[in-house]
Scaffold this active site. Structure first.
Site, PDB file in Angstrom:
ATOM      1  CB  VAL A  12      -0.903   0.005   1.255  1.00  0.00           C
ATOM      2  CG1 VAL A  12      -1.765   1.262   1.284  1.00  0.00           C
ATOM      3  CG2 VAL A  12      -1.758  -1.256   1.302  1.00  0.00           C
ATOM      4  CB  CYS A  13       1.121   4.213  -2.201  1.00  0.00           C
ATOM      5  SG  CYS A  13       1.956   5.819  -2.192  1.00  0.00           S
TER       6      CYS A  13
END
Lengths: 130, 126, 96, 96, 126, 130
Positions: F77-78
């Site tokens: 997940v960024c």
């Protein structure tokens, strides 16, 4: 006049929440009463209590909270749209057997009936969508 | 510009502009309509633009087996939502006829749109 | 050869024009999600320039009740066929 | 009289056609967010049918560097003017 | 169909199709480009369709005072991102000229698009 | 082949996450290795640990978790996109002085460099967007 806003866009992903806040501040500056902001569709993400935007960006949760604190605006989050997207207050988290919560006062989970009610009982309903 | 197909007493117009499965707009719009009806409001639905594809017969499950919006559409009558307006031009553009649809609907010509919006107290656009 | 995916109907969004303009002579176009509306006989003319290289995802057609309404020039593939298309292409570009 | 808001550019989305088709003879159209692109002289022709009733939000024009590029037929209002437009209209319908 | 304006050795093509303020696509696309450059990749930017409006000079603050993407665009050279391709047709459609833009760019004709996509190892479309 | 997916749409609001999961399952069924799913833009919302969809709907968080458990797929997940939208693991929550967390393993917050890396080092990168 009594105003209600419907916000359907999430924070940061599109301009809807930003536009709604700017409009909200202009509504109260003109002496109207902003009674309700209803959050639906991705708008429910605006209530995420853990949002941590960079320091040099506006903090949308705080700006919505200020509407409530300064002008008595009710911040209503559609419960069905919220649950699907992981927005739960302590009560709903307990009901679903989850630890912790992602939404807290002054945001409140309510039914969609409150949107219809606001739309019909307030003088104006303005929608901001993605 | 009053039009016989919708009554002036109708209170809530819900405009549905999206088809099934691609997004939650159709579902969330229908939920708003059902809730308004459950609260005793008179509700008109307008299937507009791509929204007309919500009515195509023979829909199936979504990518992960989810059932889609067809079952909800089939419940509209139970909620006394009986005024289903449909954008005739959008049907034509897609080569669809009334017989392709899963519910009986009232075709609406472009010239009737503005009056339909004007005569409802609340318009929700999804 | 590039595989391009498109998930919007040509009636609603003009992104299909961007996808078409970016396609090389051997590239392929796969219509997915709401993009499968473009496979209807009355709308497939939007993709006339790449006719014979237009695919549509069967499951998305079926979910929308469009499986039997697809234009004959459109090549229908299922999710497994989608993977095959990505195997055969050097890369995949998505248009949305 | 209904106020219609539109937040997409006519170059990207066809929703502007839906908004125009739904407008009555006295209704007004306010371009906001990316919709203000439609106020450019080269794009404003899309709104020719409702000329004189097309507004654009000043702050959204300015944010995009378009304040000085707006077509002369478009009526520019600020956020306060947006509120005034909603006061004057019986209701507001948003197109997105 | 090789084209002089972009080099075959360029590895990452980031396509920007959205303007400033209306959504986070432009910002998130630029972030991806900056990160790729910081990791030593050769990066080409293509401002395509409405993406060309990202380059319009004289942008201001957003609705709540946020600074927008112009400062980021002005940092591209510092990251050695120097190949800025711009969709000439999209400029024309909006009545914009190169002199209206805040950075020097290389105009790209529609006929060069496919080759540009083909010659980059990774294409990210925002 | 080694595959990576980029998911940019949230759960329920649009089909992107559903399409990605269907494609992911077809990828592994064909004998490929699905090494990475990277979540960016609204895709980060797929990692919300409190998501509580109705019982008769697919539970996307569980489906993504199954990819990790059954096939070793990394769920990245960024971090920048996540923080803005309120997706924090315990460590980030502590760092920002917040109580609780909204994201947990097997989802992990990572930098955007991991997307570039996956895009260049894997054989295929397929994007699913709203």
């Amino acid at each position: 006049m009594r105003y209600a806003l419907l916000v359907q866009g999430g924070p940061y992903s599109d301009q809807a929440a930003h536009s709604a806040l700017r409009f909200a501040e202009a509504v109260v500056a003109r002496g109207h009463r902003l009674e309700t902001v209803f959050f639906y569709h991705d708008g429910v993400y605006n209530a995420a209590r853990l949002a941590a935007p960079p320091q040099d960006e506006p903090h949308l949760v705080d700006r919505f909270r200020a509407l409530h604190d300064d002008h008595g605006t009710q911040l209503k989050v559609c419960i069905a749209a919220g649950l699907r997207r992981g927005l739960l207050d302590e009560r709903e988290a307990a009901r679903h057997g989850k630890q912790g919560h992602s939404l807290e006062a002054p945001f409140e989970l309510t039914g969609l009936g409150q949107l219809i009610d606001a739309g019909l009982s307030h003088d104006r309903l303005i929608t901001f969508s993605p | 510009m009053q039009d016989d197909t919708t009554k002036a007493s109708s209170q809530v117009l819900v405009i549905l502009r999206h088809g099934p499965h691609g997004s939650s707009w159709l579902r969330e719009g229908l939920d708003a309509a059902l809730v308004a009806a459950a609260f005793g409001r008179e509700v008109t639905l307008l299937f507009y633009g791509e929204g007309v594809t919500a009515l195509v017969e023979g829909q199936g499950a979504g990518p992960l087996g989810q059932k889609g919006t067809q079952p909800t559409l089939e419940m509209l009558a139970m909620y006394d939502i009986e005024t289903l307006l449909v954008d005739q031009q959008a049907l034509d553009e897609r080569g669809l006829a009334a017989s392709d649809l899963l519910l009986p609907v009232t075709p609406l010509a472009p010239s009737q749109l503005a009056a339909t919006l004007a005569e409802h107290e609340l318009v929700l656009n999804f | 050869m590039i595989l391009h995916t498109l998930n919007r109907s040509p009636t609603e969004s003009r992104v299909y024009r961007q996808a078409l303009a970016a396609m090389g002579p051997d590239d392929r176009l796969l219509l997915i999600e709401d993009g499968v509306q473009g496979a209807l006989p009355s709308l497939v003319r939007h993709f006339g320039d790449v006719s014979g290289r237009v695919f549509a995802l069967r499951e998305d057609l079926e979910a929308r009740g469009l499986a039997g309404r697809c234009d004959a020039t459109v090549l229908v593939v299922d999710a497994d066929g989608f993977v095959t298309l990505t195997e055969e292409a050097d890369k995949t570009v998505s248009w949305f």
